[in-house]
Design a protein around this motif. Structure first.
Motif, mmCIF file in Angstrom:
data_model
loop_
_atom_site.group_PDB
_atom_site.id
_atom_site.type_symbol
_atom_site.label_atom_id
_atom_site.label_comp_id
_atom_site.label_asym_id
_atom_site.label_seq_id
_atom_site.Cartn_x
_atom_site.Cartn_y
_atom_site.Cartn_z
ATOM 1 N N LEU A 48 -22.503 -52.917 -7.971
ATOM 2 C CA LEU A 48 -23.748 -53.134 -7.604
ATOM 3 C C LEU A 48 -23.768 -54.583 -6.185
ATOM 4 N N THR A 52 -23.241 -54.721 -2.785
ATOM 5 C CA THR A 52 -24.361 -54.660 -1.874
ATOM 6 C C THR A 52 -24.296 -55.877 -0.582
ATOM 7 N N ILE A 63 -32.527 -55.746 -2.240
ATOM 8 C CA ILE A 63 -32.340 -54.068 -1.705
ATOM 9 C C ILE A 63 -33.849 -52.996 -1.319
ATOM 10 N N ASN A 65 -35.164 -49.210 -0.642
ATOM 11 C CA ASN A 65 -34.762 -47.891 0.131
ATOM 12 C C ASN A 65 -33.082 -47.550 -0.112
ATOM 13 N N GLY A 66 -32.679 -48.633 -1.064
ATOM 14 C CA GLY A 66 -31.128 -48.895 -0.980
ATOM 15 C C GLY A 66 -30.429 -49.052 0.143
ATOM 16 N N LYS A 67 -31.084 -49.909 1.203
ATOM 17 C CA LYS A 67 -30.989 -51.101 2.185
ATOM 18 C C LYS A 67 -30.475 -52.407 1.708
#
Length: 208
Positions: A48, A52, A63, A65-67
């Motif tokens: 992860l 990222t 992070i 909402n996945g961003k």
């Protein structure tokens, strides 16, 4: 602190005692943002983290909402902008004051942080030189607190509330204190730096 986020899912990747992680945690706490903390093993970085932050492969990473957002003070600015409707304001409203805050936060990262690293890794003369340079940078900060109208006469760099520069320096405060003890050095002298010393005592406590 952990829990459901105000806007979508918020995760924070970091190492528990990282001063850079602390900066982000201070900002999230001040804004009242709930998040899931994911402890990283720097010696065995997770997929992860590598996904990222593929460029630097470092913590912290926020992070939402996945961003992913990387780099501690960039994350702090993101938190202010993403949750700008939540008090307190971490950045001044005035454009000039914002520029000044960014300047001194950059000074801390560009001048103070490298010196701290050199004090940790250096030995003998090299370490002593790094200590002297670190003290010189703290003296520059002391002068800015004394003379800059954005800071002068105020409890925090951010004015009446903890702000951007407070977070930048406050995240490092415990590390600075510990380093002074370990190296038997006076890094922030009460007589030479009365304002910065008072800030360390009075202003850092709410951020710990």
């Amino acid at each position: 602190m952990e829990g459901c986020a105000q806007e979508g899912q918020v995760k924070l990747l970091g190492v528990e005692y990282s001063p850079f992680l602390l900066r982000v945690r201070i900002a999230l706490s001040l804004k009242g943002i709930h998040y899931e903390f994911i402890e990283e093993d720097i010696q065995n970085k997770s997929e992860l983290l590598l996904q990222t932050n593929p460029v630097h492969k470092k913590i912290p990473v926020l992070i939402q909402n996945g961003k992913p957002v990387c780099e501690s003070m960039i994350i702090v600015q993101y938190i202010e902008e993403a949750w700008g409707n939540k008090a307190p304001n971490l950045m001044p409203k005035d454009p000039y004051d914002r520029a000044i805050a960014r300047f001194w936060a950059a000074f801390i990262d560009d001048k103070v942080v490298p010196c701290l690293r050199e004090v940790v890794t250096g030995q003998g003369e090299q370490q002593q030189k790094a200590v002297q340079e670190l003290v010189a940078n703290f003296l520059i900060l002391e002068e800015s607190v004394r003379t800059n109208p954005c800071f002068s006469g105020k409890l925090y760099f951010g004015g009446d509330e903890i702000g951007f520069v407070d977070i930048a320096l406050g995240g490092l405060s415990a590390f600075v204190k510990a380093l002074g003890k370990v190296t038997n050095s006076v890094l922030i002298d009460e007589e030479k730096m009365p304002l910065l010393s008072a800030w360390m005592i009075d202003s850092v406590r709410p951020m710990e």
